[in-house]
Every structure is written in structure tokens, then in C-alpha cells.
Design a protein around this motif. Structure first.
Motif, PDB file in Angstrom:
ATOM      1  N   MET A   1      28.634  18.040  38.463  1.00  0.00           N
ATOM      2  CA  MET A   1      28.890  19.045  37.474  1.00  0.00           C
ATOM      3  C   MET A   1      30.151  18.954  36.564  1.00  0.00           C
ATOM      4  N   ARG A   2      29.806  19.164  35.353  1.00  0.00           N
ATOM      5  CA  ARG A   2      30.900  18.912  34.173  1.00  0.00           C
ATOM      6  C   ARG A   2      31.713  20.356  34.125  1.00  0.00           C
ATOM      7  N   LEU A   3      32.863  20.394  34.056  1.00  0.00           N
ATOM      8  CA  LEU A   3      33.545  21.523  33.982  1.00  0.00           C
ATOM      9  C   LEU A   3      34.252  21.567  32.647  1.00  0.00           C
ATOM     10  N   CYS A   4      33.932  22.609  31.834  1.00  0.00           N
ATOM     11  CA  CYS A   4      34.505  22.721  30.303  1.00  0.00           C
ATOM     12  C   CYS A   4      35.314  23.935  30.012  1.00  0.00           C
ATOM     13  N   LEU A   5      36.357  23.950  29.503  1.00  0.00           N
ATOM     14  CA  LEU A   5      37.546  24.964  29.252  1.00  0.00           C
ATOM     15  C   LEU A   5      37.218  25.216  27.848  1.00  0.00           C
ATOM     16  N   ARG A  14      33.615  33.587  21.811  1.00  0.00           N
ATOM     17  CA  ARG A  14      33.962  33.041  23.170  1.00  0.00           C
ATOM     18  C   ARG A  14      32.786  33.179  23.971  1.00  0.00           C
ATOM     19  N   ARG A  15      32.284  34.581  23.978  1.00  0.00           N
ATOM     20  CA  ARG A  15      31.335  34.913  25.065  1.00  0.00           C
ATOM     21  C   ARG A  15      29.938  33.958  24.696  1.00  0.00           C
ATOM     22  N   TYR A  16      29.637  34.019  23.376  1.00  0.00           N
ATOM     23  CA  TYR A  16      28.539  33.403  22.720  1.00  0.00           C
ATOM     24  C   TYR A  16      28.593  31.837  23.098  1.00  0.00           C
ATOM     25  N   VAL A  17      29.545  31.163  22.770  1.00  0.00           N
ATOM     26  CA  VAL A  17      29.849  29.644  23.147  1.00  0.00           C
ATOM     27  C   VAL A  17      29.569  29.489  24.664  1.00  0.00           C
ATOM     28  N   VAL A  18      30.394  30.135  25.371  1.00  0.00           N
ATOM     29  CA  VAL A  18      30.166  30.061  27.018  1.00  0.00           C
ATOM     30  C   VAL A  18      28.738  30.330  27.464  1.00  0.00           C
ATOM     31  N   GLY A  25      23.961  23.711  31.106  1.00  0.00           N
ATOM     32  CA  GLY A  25      24.028  23.119  32.630  1.00  0.00           C
ATOM     33  C   GLY A  25      25.330  22.834  32.640  1.00  0.00           C
ATOM     34  N   TYR A  26      26.357  23.265  32.027  1.00  0.00           N
ATOM     35  CA  TYR A  26      27.895  23.058  32.360  1.00  0.00           C
ATOM     36  C   TYR A  26      28.488  24.244  32.999  1.00  0.00           C
ATOM     37  N   THR A  27      29.634  24.016  33.826  1.00  0.00           N
ATOM     38  CA  THR A  27      30.095  24.996  34.182  1.00  0.00           C
ATOM     39  C   THR A  27      31.397  25.377  33.465  1.00  0.00           C
ATOM     40  N   THR A  28      31.628  26.506  33.311  1.00  0.00           N
ATOM     41  CA  THR A  28      32.987  27.027  31.896  1.00  0.00           C
ATOM     42  C   THR A  28      33.979  27.846  32.750  1.00  0.00           C
ATOM     43  N   LEU A  29      34.948  27.625  32.069  1.00  0.00           N
ATOM     44  CA  LEU A  29      36.210  28.094  32.230  1.00  0.00           C
ATOM     45  C   LEU A  29      36.613  28.888  30.655  1.00  0.00           C
ATOM     46  N   ALA A  46      39.875  20.458  38.480  1.00  0.00           N
ATOM     47  CA  ALA A  46      39.630  19.596  37.583  1.00  0.00           C
ATOM     48  C   ALA A  46      38.890  20.155  36.236  1.00  0.00           C
ATOM     49  N   ILE A  47      39.223  19.648  35.239  1.00  0.00           N
ATOM     50  CA  ILE A  47      38.498  20.071  33.950  1.00  0.00           C
ATOM     51  C   ILE A  47      38.268  18.674  33.075  1.00  0.00           C
ATOM     52  N   ASP A  48      37.050  18.844  32.454  1.00  0.00           N
ATOM     53  CA  ASP A  48      36.376  17.371  32.073  1.00  0.00           C
ATOM     54  C   ASP A  48      36.750  17.511  30.479  1.00  0.00           C
TER      55      ASP A  48
END
Length: 121
Positions: A1-5, A14-18, A25-29, A46-48
Motif C-alpha cells: 500500500m502506497r502512503l501519500c502525505l 485538503r479534505r477533498y483531496v485526501v 486506494g492510497y493510504t494518506t497522511l 515510510a512515505i512514498d
């Protein structure tokens, strides 16, 4: 799973984009400014991908944030976004030419394509 900040000072954007990115299907911070983002980068395992607005309030803009983030995580992939045109951003020294920039407003399909492109670069 890819993590995106995602770093965006406007909470609604920000809320819309997240939400959109999670639906892909991405995990977000998320972070509301560069200082918060650097704190997250320092704590996360880890952040991708770092996806940041170019123009933000505070002492650091998006380009400066990426410069600092890459010192901590040299392999970090980056994607910029801005409501300003690429021409204005590049020619006023905010970004170097050739970086990945997704202009606001954008469609979910454009967001998905640019994230895939950034992660594959």
C-alpha cells in the motif's frame, strides 16, 4: 500500500483531496503547512509521495518543504500543485522547470494520473 502525505493550507481543499486519493486506494497522511509536514515526515515509518501546494503561508513554501524533506528522505517522490499557472510558478522562481505540477482545479482522473506518474518517476 502506497502512503501519500498531502500538504495544503486550505482545510476544505485538503479534505477533498485526501478523500479522492483514499478512494483511489492510497493510504494518506495530511498536514496544513510545511512545519506540520516535516513533523509528520520525521515520525512516519515510510512515505512514498509528498504532494504539496507550492504557495503556502508561513516561513516555508512548497519547494522549500520538498528541499528539506529530501534531506531526510532522499528517495521521496514529489508532486506539486498550485492554483497559479505553471508559467507563473516556474518563471517567478517558485519551481524549477521539469518538476511535476498539477494545476488547480483538477479532476480525479488527472489526480490519479499524476500520482501514478510521480510514484513511477
Amino acid at each position: 500500500m502506497r502512503l501519500c502525505l498531502f500538504v495544503e493550507d486550505d482545510a476544505l481543499v485538503r479534505r477533498y483531496v485526501v478523500t479522492q486519493v483514499q478512494s483511489l486506494g492510497y493510504t494518506t497522511l495530511e498536514a496544513g503547512n510545511a512545519a506540520e509536514a516535516l513533523d509528520v515526515i520525521g515520525r512516519a515509518a515510510a512515505i512514498d509521495l509528498l504532494f504539496t501546494d507550492v504557495i503556502m503561508p508561513g516561513s516555508m513554501n512548497g519547494r522549500q518543504l520538498v528541499d528539506e524533506a529530501l534531506k531526510k528522505r532522499p528517495a521521496l517522490k514529489t508532486l506539486f500543485t498550485s492554483g497559479y499557472t505553471e508559467n507563473a510558478i516556474v518563471h517567478h522562481g517558485r519551481l524549477d522547470s521539469g518538476v511535476l505540477l498539477l494545476a488547480k482545479p483538477y479532476r480525479k482522473s488527472d489526480l490519479a494520473r499524476m500520482i501514478r506518474l510521480a510514484l513511477g518517476s
